[in-house]
Scaffold this motif. Structure first.
Motif, PDB file in Angstrom:
ATOM      1  N   LYS A 147     -60.673  -9.939 -14.846  1.00 51.57           N
ATOM      2  CA  LYS A 147     -59.421 -10.597 -14.477  1.00 51.57           C
ATOM      3  C   LYS A 147     -58.629 -11.011 -15.705  1.00 51.57           C
ATOM      4  O   LYS A 147     -57.401 -10.859 -15.749  1.00 51.57           O
ATOM      5  N   MET A 148     -59.302 -11.521 -16.708  1.00 46.05           N
ATOM      6  CA  MET A 148     -58.628 -11.926 -17.933  1.00 46.05           C
ATOM      7  C   MET A 148     -57.924 -10.742 -18.583  1.00 46.05           C
ATOM      8  O   MET A 148     -56.772 -10.841 -19.029  1.00 46.05           O
ATOM      9  N   VAL A 149     -58.593  -9.605 -18.633  1.00 45.29           N
ATOM     10  CA  VAL A 149     -58.024  -8.416 -19.261  1.00 45.29           C
ATOM     11  C   VAL A 149     -56.825  -7.919 -18.468  1.00 45.29           C
ATOM     12  O   VAL A 149     -55.785  -7.551 -19.047  1.00 45.29           O
ATOM     13  N   ILE A 150     -56.943  -7.898 -17.151  1.00 41.03           N
ATOM     14  CA  ILE A 150     -55.820  -7.466 -16.312  1.00 41.03           C
ATOM     15  C   ILE A 150     -54.599  -8.349 -16.545  1.00 41.03           C
ATOM     16  O   ILE A 150     -53.476  -7.864 -16.743  1.00 41.03           O
ATOM     17  N   GLU A 151     -54.812  -9.636 -16.516  1.00 41.17           N
ATOM     18  CA  GLU A 151     -53.700 -10.580 -16.697  1.00 41.17           C
ATOM     19  C   GLU A 151     -53.052 -10.414 -18.073  1.00 41.17           C
ATOM     20  O   GLU A 151     -51.820 -10.446 -18.196  1.00 41.17           O
ATOM     21  N   GLU A 152     -53.878 -10.219 -19.101  1.00 43.27           N
ATOM     22  CA  GLU A 152     -53.340 -10.111 -20.452  1.00 43.27           C
ATOM     23  C   GLU A 152     -52.590  -8.789 -20.665  1.00 43.27           C
ATOM     24  O   GLU A 152     -51.514  -8.767 -21.277  1.00 43.27           O
ATOM     25  N   LEU A 153     -53.139  -7.687 -20.165  1.00 42.82           N
ATOM     26  CA  LEU A 153     -52.449  -6.396 -20.305  1.00 42.82           C
ATOM     27  C   LEU A 153     -51.112  -6.421 -19.558  1.00 42.82           C
ATOM     28  O   LEU A 153     -50.108  -5.882 -20.039  1.00 42.82           O
ATOM     29  N   TYR A 154     -51.111  -7.042 -18.398  1.00 44.09           N
ATOM     30  CA  TYR A 154     -49.883  -7.181 -17.621  1.00 44.09           C
ATOM     31  C   TYR A 154     -48.869  -8.021 -18.401  1.00 44.09           C
ATOM     32  O   TYR A 154     -47.684  -7.686 -18.495  1.00 44.09           O
ATOM     33  N   LYS A 155     -49.337  -9.093 -19.000  1.00 45.68           N
ATOM     34  CA  LYS A 155     -48.472  -9.978 -19.787  1.00 45.68           C
ATOM     35  C   LYS A 155     -47.916  -9.239 -21.004  1.00 45.68           C
ATOM     36  O   LYS A 155     -46.790  -9.502 -21.449  1.00 45.68           O
ATOM     37  N   ARG A 156     -48.699  -8.313 -21.537  1.00 44.06           N
ATOM     38  CA  ARG A 156     -48.258  -7.551 -22.704  1.00 44.06           C
ATOM     39  C   ARG A 156     -47.249  -6.458 -22.353  1.00 44.06           C
ATOM     40  O   ARG A 156     -46.774  -5.754 -23.247  1.00 44.06           O
ATOM     41  N   GLY A 157     -46.981  -6.276 -21.068  1.00 42.49           N
ATOM     42  CA  GLY A 157     -45.916  -5.357 -20.668  1.00 42.49           C
ATOM     43  C   GLY A 157     -46.359  -4.019 -20.134  1.00 42.49           C
ATOM     44  O   GLY A 157     -45.515  -3.141 -19.872  1.00 42.49           O
ATOM     45  N   TYR A 158     -47.656  -3.815 -19.943  1.00 41.27           N
ATOM     46  CA  TYR A 158     -48.137  -2.527 -19.448  1.00 41.27           C
ATOM     47  C   TYR A 158     -48.042  -2.460 -17.922  1.00 41.27           C
ATOM     48  O   TYR A 158     -48.303  -3.459 -17.231  1.00 41.27           O
ATOM     49  N   ILE A 159     -47.685  -1.292 -17.420  1.00 38.30           N
ATOM     50  CA  ILE A 159     -47.802  -1.025 -15.993  1.00 38.30           C
ATOM     51  C   ILE A 159     -49.269  -0.730 -15.713  1.00 38.30           C
ATOM     52  O   ILE A 159     -49.902   0.048 -16.443  1.00 38.30           O
ATOM     53  N   LEU A 160     -49.819  -1.345 -14.685  1.00 41.75           N
ATOM     54  CA  LEU A 160     -51.242  -1.182 -14.381  1.00 41.75           C
ATOM     55  C   LEU A 160     -51.433  -0.435 -13.072  1.00 41.75           C
ATOM     56  O   LEU A 160     -50.606  -0.533 -12.147  1.00 41.75           O
ATOM     57  N   GLY A 161     -52.544   0.302 -12.995  1.00 35.49           N
ATOM     58  CA  GLY A 161     -52.859   1.030 -11.778  1.00 35.49           C
ATOM     59  C   GLY A 161     -54.354   1.223 -11.619  1.00 35.49           C
ATOM     60  O   GLY A 161     -55.144   0.926 -12.527  1.00 35.49           O
ATOM     61  N   ILE A 162     -54.733   1.724 -10.455  1.00 34.85           N
ATOM     62  CA  ILE A 162     -56.129   2.028 -10.136  1.00 34.85           C
ATOM     63  C   ILE A 162     -56.210   3.462  -9.657  1.00 34.85           C
ATOM     64  O   ILE A 162     -55.372   3.905  -8.858  1.00 34.85           O
ATOM     65  N   ILE A 163     -57.193   4.198 -10.148  1.00 35.66           N
ATOM     66  CA  ILE A 163     -57.500   5.543  -9.640  1.00 35.66           C
ATOM     67  C   ILE A 163     -58.998   5.566  -9.386  1.00 35.66           C
ATOM     68  O   ILE A 163     -59.788   5.383 -10.317  1.00 35.66           O
ATOM     69  N   SER A 164     -59.395   5.792  -8.127  1.00 34.69           N
ATOM     70  CA  SER A 164     -60.819   5.686  -7.817  1.00 34.69           C
ATOM     71  C   SER A 164     -61.216   6.605  -6.673  1.00 34.69           C
ATOM     72  O   SER A 164     -60.445   6.800  -5.730  1.00 34.69           O
ATOM     73  N   ASN A 165     -62.422   7.144  -6.770  1.00 34.69           N
ATOM     74  CA  ASN A 165     -63.032   7.894  -5.666  1.00 34.69           C
ATOM     75  C   ASN A 165     -63.754   6.916  -4.755  1.00 34.69           C
ATOM     76  O   ASN A 165     -64.688   6.232  -5.193  1.00 34.69           O
TER      77      ASN A 165
END
Length: 240
Positions: free
Chosen positions: A112-130
């Motif tokens: 969760k910390m990494v997701i929040e920080e990457l989002y704060k840094r301006g990256y678009i985030l996504g999930i790709i999963s089987n």
């Protein structure tokens, strides 16, 4: 290389989410499956039968890089001896419960910390999963208050195509509105995840491995191997 990356996609199993054995949790799921199907077999016996059938399904899924819709998954592959009119209405719940027979899934400690920080840094985030389930991930994201962080969620159970088929990566990139060359993928499988992202033209592939794991030199090589998600913060600086 990371200076060209605008979007970061994450895998789920063994990357963002970890499987924890929990006998009580698993037994509850087995009993629920027996109730839903209406079999007289014991929960353990019936689920062992399902595990064997799932192996056959996986062979088909890997060979075709496809994922069957949940109704087909259960009526054709997992419980073909039961009336489809009984199985089809509960197929979505059966898929969810079947996954619970393997254990509990929890988020990686730094997830969760990494997701929040990457989002704060301006990256678009996504999930790709089987995945064989269509509702588990949306429900989980909602429960964890993570939904708004992810612009793109590409699941094989929804799209009918599995990694490493490049189409699932291209779909995710289109959904995010970013060119594949500007996307990075974070996964855990040196075969499937590296091959798929390279064929799809993703700009970067990072593999998360246990500290004791050794990468096979014969495998496709990612751009980077890390041992915890928090290391991503050393790779992706804030975007201007």
């Amino acid at each position: 290389m990371s200076q060209n990356i605008k979007a970061i996609f994450l895998d789920l199993g063994d990357t963002l989410r970890l499987l924890i054995p929990d006998e009580t949790h698993q037994n509850v799921a087995k009993k629920r499956i027996v109730e839903l199907v209406g079999t007289k077999d014991s929960p353990d016996e019936f689920c062992e039968k399902l595990h064997q059938r799932y192996k056959d399904y996986r062979v088909w899924a890997f060979e075709n890089m496809a994922e069957a819709p949940e109704t087909e998954f259960w009526t054709r592959w997992m419980t073909p001896e039961f009336p489809p009119e009984r199985i089809a209405p509960v197929a979505v719940e059966l898929s969810f419960q079947y996954r619970q027979t393997k254990g509990r899934r929890i988020m990686a400690s730094d997830g969760k910390m990494v997701i929040e920080e990457l989002y704060k840094r301006g990256y678009i985030l996504g999930i790709i999963s089987n995945l064989i389930t269509s509702n588990e991930v949306p429900d989980w994201l909602e429960e964890e208050h993570l939904t708004h962080y992810f612009k793109s969620v590409a699941l094989s159970s929804v799209l009918g195509i599995r990694k490493p088929d490049p189409r699932i990566y291209h779909y995710a990139a289109r959904q995010a509105g970013i060119e594949p060359a500007e996307c990075a993928y974070i996964g855990d499988n040196l075969k499937r995840d590296v091959t798929g992202t390279q064929q799809a033209g993703f700009g970067m592939t990072i593999i998360v491995l246990d500290e004791n794991a050794v990468a096979d030199a014969a495998e496709s090589q990612p751009d980077l191997i890390i041992h915890s998600l928090s290391e991503l913060l050393n790779v992706f600086p804030p975007l201007n």
